[in-house]
Design a protein around this motif. Structure first.
Motif, PDB file in Angstrom:
ATOM      1  N   ALA A 178      -3.276  -9.368  -4.157  1.00 25.51           N
ATOM      2  CA  ALA A 178      -3.134  -7.930  -3.934  1.00 25.51           C
ATOM      3  C   ALA A 178      -2.237  -7.291  -4.992  1.00 25.51           C
ATOM      4  O   ALA A 178      -2.529  -6.195  -5.489  1.00 25.51           O
ATOM      5  CB  ALA A 178      -2.575  -7.673  -2.536  1.00 25.51           C
ATOM      6  N   LEU A 179      -1.159  -7.965  -5.356  1.00 26.51           N
ATOM      7  CA  LEU A 179      -0.260  -7.432  -6.378  1.00 26.51           C
ATOM      8  C   LEU A 179      -0.928  -7.381  -7.751  1.00 26.51           C
ATOM      9  O   LEU A 179      -0.638  -6.486  -8.559  1.00 26.51           O
ATOM     10  CB  LEU A 179       1.019  -8.271  -6.451  1.00 26.51           C
ATOM     11  CG  LEU A 179       1.999  -8.110  -5.284  1.00 26.51           C
ATOM     12  CD1 LEU A 179       3.099  -9.171  -5.346  1.00 26.51           C
ATOM     13  CD2 LEU A 179       2.620  -6.719  -5.292  1.00 26.51           C
ATOM     14  N   ARG A 180      -1.824  -8.327  -8.016  1.00 28.34           N
ATOM     15  CA  ARG A 180      -2.527  -8.370  -9.309  1.00 28.34           C
ATOM     16  C   ARG A 180      -3.794  -7.522  -9.319  1.00 28.34           C
ATOM     17  O   ARG A 180      -4.548  -7.555 -10.282  1.00 28.34           O
ATOM     18  CB  ARG A 180      -2.880  -9.824  -9.643  1.00 28.34           C
ATOM     19  CG  ARG A 180      -1.680 -10.697  -9.982  1.00 28.34           C
ATOM     20  CD  ARG A 180      -2.045 -12.174  -9.980  1.00 28.34           C
ATOM     21  NE  ARG A 180      -0.938 -13.011 -10.439  1.00 28.34           N
ATOM     22  CZ  ARG A 180      -0.806 -14.307 -10.159  1.00 28.34           C
ATOM     23  NH1 ARG A 180      -1.727 -14.919  -9.389  1.00 28.34           N
ATOM     24  NH2 ARG A 180       0.224 -14.994 -10.607  1.00 28.34           N
ATOM     25  N   LYS A 181      -4.022  -6.778  -8.229  1.00 26.69           N
ATOM     26  CA  LYS A 181      -5.211  -5.930  -8.103  1.00 26.69           C
ATOM     27  C   LYS A 181      -6.497  -6.753  -8.120  1.00 26.69           C
ATOM     28  O   LYS A 181      -7.546  -6.298  -8.587  1.00 26.69           O
ATOM     29  CB  LYS A 181      -5.259  -4.878  -9.215  1.00 26.69           C
ATOM     30  CG  LYS A 181      -4.013  -4.019  -9.320  1.00 26.69           C
ATOM     31  CD  LYS A 181      -3.782  -3.197  -8.051  1.00 26.69           C
ATOM     32  CE  LYS A 181      -2.560  -2.301  -8.177  1.00 26.69           C
ATOM     33  NZ  LYS A 181      -2.277  -1.530  -6.921  1.00 26.69           N
ATOM     34  N   GLU A 182      -6.408  -7.960  -7.578  1.00 30.84           N
ATOM     35  CA  GLU A 182      -7.578  -8.826  -7.446  1.00 30.84           C
ATOM     36  C   GLU A 182      -8.025  -8.839  -5.992  1.00 30.84           C
ATOM     37  O   GLU A 182      -7.211  -8.606  -5.088  1.00 30.84           O
ATOM     38  CB  GLU A 182      -7.239 -10.257  -7.883  1.00 30.84           C
ATOM     39  CG  GLU A 182      -6.778 -10.381  -9.324  1.00 30.84           C
ATOM     40  CD  GLU A 182      -6.237 -11.773  -9.632  1.00 30.84           C
ATOM     41  OE1 GLU A 182      -6.092 -12.572  -8.673  1.00 30.84           O
ATOM     42  OE2 GLU A 182      -5.950 -12.052 -10.804  1.00 30.84           O
ATOM     43  N   PRO A 183      -9.309  -9.116  -5.723  1.00 37.84           N
ATOM     44  CA  PRO A 183      -9.750  -9.220  -4.332  1.00 37.84           C
ATOM     45  C   PRO A 183      -9.071 -10.394  -3.624  1.00 37.84           C
ATOM     46  O   PRO A 183      -8.852 -11.450  -4.231  1.00 37.84           O
ATOM     47  CB  PRO A 183     -11.261  -9.455  -4.437  1.00 37.84           C
ATOM     48  CG  PRO A 183     -11.627  -9.039  -5.820  1.00 37.84           C
ATOM     49  CD  PRO A 183     -10.427  -9.289  -6.670  1.00 37.84           C
ATOM     50  N   SER A 202      -5.587  -0.222  -0.705  1.00 43.13           N
ATOM     51  CA  SER A 202      -6.914  -0.227  -1.329  1.00 43.13           C
ATOM     52  C   SER A 202      -7.381  -1.624  -1.717  1.00 43.13           C
ATOM     53  O   SER A 202      -8.449  -1.781  -2.317  1.00 43.13           O
ATOM     54  CB  SER A 202      -6.910   0.667  -2.580  1.00 43.13           C
ATOM     55  OG  SER A 202      -6.056   0.121  -3.582  1.00 43.13           O
ATOM     56  N   ALA A 203      -6.591  -2.644  -1.394  1.00 39.81           N
ATOM     57  CA  ALA A 203      -6.951  -4.014  -1.765  1.00 39.81           C
ATOM     58  C   ALA A 203      -8.291  -4.404  -1.143  1.00 39.81           C
ATOM     59  O   ALA A 203      -8.578  -4.082   0.012  1.00 39.81           O
ATOM     60  CB  ALA A 203      -5.862  -4.983  -1.323  1.00 39.81           C
ATOM     61  N   GLU A 205      -1.537  -3.556   4.351  1.00 40.86           N
ATOM     62  CA  GLU A 205      -0.551  -2.582   4.833  1.00 40.86           C
ATOM     63  C   GLU A 205       0.730  -2.625   3.999  1.00 40.86           C
ATOM     64  O   GLU A 205       1.315  -1.589   3.686  1.00 40.86           O
ATOM     65  CB  GLU A 205      -0.194  -2.869   6.293  1.00 40.86           C
ATOM     66  CG  GLU A 205      -1.291  -2.577   7.298  1.00 40.86           C
ATOM     67  CD  GLU A 205      -0.877  -2.992   8.699  1.00 40.86           C
ATOM     68  OE1 GLU A 205       0.352  -3.131   8.941  1.00 40.86           O
ATOM     69  OE2 GLU A 205      -1.765  -3.197   9.554  1.00 40.86           O
ATOM     70  N   VAL A 206       1.153  -3.830   3.647  1.00 38.80           N
ATOM     71  CA  VAL A 206       2.437  -4.003   2.973  1.00 38.80           C
ATOM     72  C   VAL A 206       2.328  -3.814   1.463  1.00 38.80           C
ATOM     73  O   VAL A 206       3.223  -3.248   0.831  1.00 38.80           O
ATOM     74  CB  VAL A 206       3.020  -5.400   3.289  1.00 38.80           C
ATOM     75  CG1 VAL A 206       4.303  -5.653   2.518  1.00 38.80           C
ATOM     76  CG2 VAL A 206       3.271  -5.548   4.782  1.00 38.80           C
ATOM     77  N   VAL A 207       1.228  -4.272   0.871  1.00 42.57           N
ATOM     78  CA  VAL A 207       1.123  -4.309  -0.595  1.00 42.57           C
ATOM     79  C   VAL A 207       0.292  -3.165  -1.148  1.00 42.57           C
ATOM     80  O   VAL A 207       0.754  -2.391  -1.995  1.00 42.57           O
ATOM     81  CB  VAL A 207       0.535  -5.658  -1.066  1.00 42.57           C
ATOM     82  CG1 VAL A 207       0.423  -5.696  -2.594  1.00 42.57           C
ATOM     83  CG2 VAL A 207       1.387  -6.818  -0.581  1.00 42.57           C
TER      84      VAL A 207
END
Length: 230
Positions: free
Chosen positions: A101-106, A175-176, A170-172
């Protein structure tokens, strides 16, 4: 072999021995939640069996040394644990989801995502002085007590993988995305500890919920992923 070597060392120097076993000794359980009296449902030739059976054998060796050599032993069956300082890419589901999620990956969900796990924040299990929420240390309580175990040490809060993914969103990042992949072989369908024995004999139970602990882990991962030079 590592367990056997350490048991031999503990015998020679008269030390008390702690075996950090695992909920994986229950395999794909037919009992839910799992009590320490449950013997498990493990495929001895499955792709996961080297870990499952390795820990089961370690428990056997530990009890053999206790009965045969009088060694003082303690056995903890640890359920899924998460928190700061975990390896970013260790393959565990919580660290996978947070890092992705932090790396904008699925976020990769294997199978239908309906399999369940129970997630315990690290300070409920082992003391972490750099974490602001310091709770009862399950392993120290076990080692300082008089009971051998085994004891389930885990958080009985149960989440499906899809529910975990939603909490991470919710936390990160709301839009993940979630990406489904074929499930791995012998993946347990459900996992939840019965901690009645630990509550009664050790006066221990976890204090931190997933929604309380996850932000502390995310803060640590953000620093390492987004500012790797630090």
């Amino acid at each position: 072999m590592g367990t056997l070597n350490m048991l031999g060392l503990a015998k020679r120097i008269g030390a008390r021995f702690l075996l950090t076993s695992t909920s994986e000794v229950y395999g794909d359980p037919l009992e839910h939640p799992q009590k320490e009296t449950y013997w498990g449902h493990v495929n001895p030739i499955g792709v996961r069996s080297c870990y499952d059976e390795g820990k089961r054998t370690a428990e056997t060796l530990t009890m053999d040394y206790h009965r045969g050599a009088g060694l003082e032993v303690r056995i903890a069956r640890i359920f899924n644990t998460y928190g700061p300082r975990m390896c970013l890419d260790d393959g565990r589901v919580v660290s996978n989801f947070v890092a992705q999620a932090l790396r904008k990956e699925p976020m990769t969900v294997y199978g239908d995502g309906k399999q369940t796990r129970s997630f315990q924040f690290v300070s409920d299990l082992v003391l972490q002085h750099n974490i602001r929420c310091i709770n009862v240390d399950g392993l120290v309580v076990l080692m300082e007590g008089e009971h051998i175990g085994p004891f389930n040490l885990g958080n009985p809060g149960e989440f499906t993988m899809l529910e975990l993914a939603e909490v991470v969103k919710e936390v990160v990042d709301s839009s993940a995305a979630i990406e489904f992949r074929p499930n791995t072989a012998d993946d347990p369908h459900m996992r939840k500890p019965d901690i009645s024995k630990a509550k009664e004999l050790l006066n221990w139970e976890p204090k931190i919920t997933l929604r309380q602990g996850l932000p502390l882990m995310v803060t640590d991962f953000q620093k390492r992923i987004l500012s790797p030079e630090n």
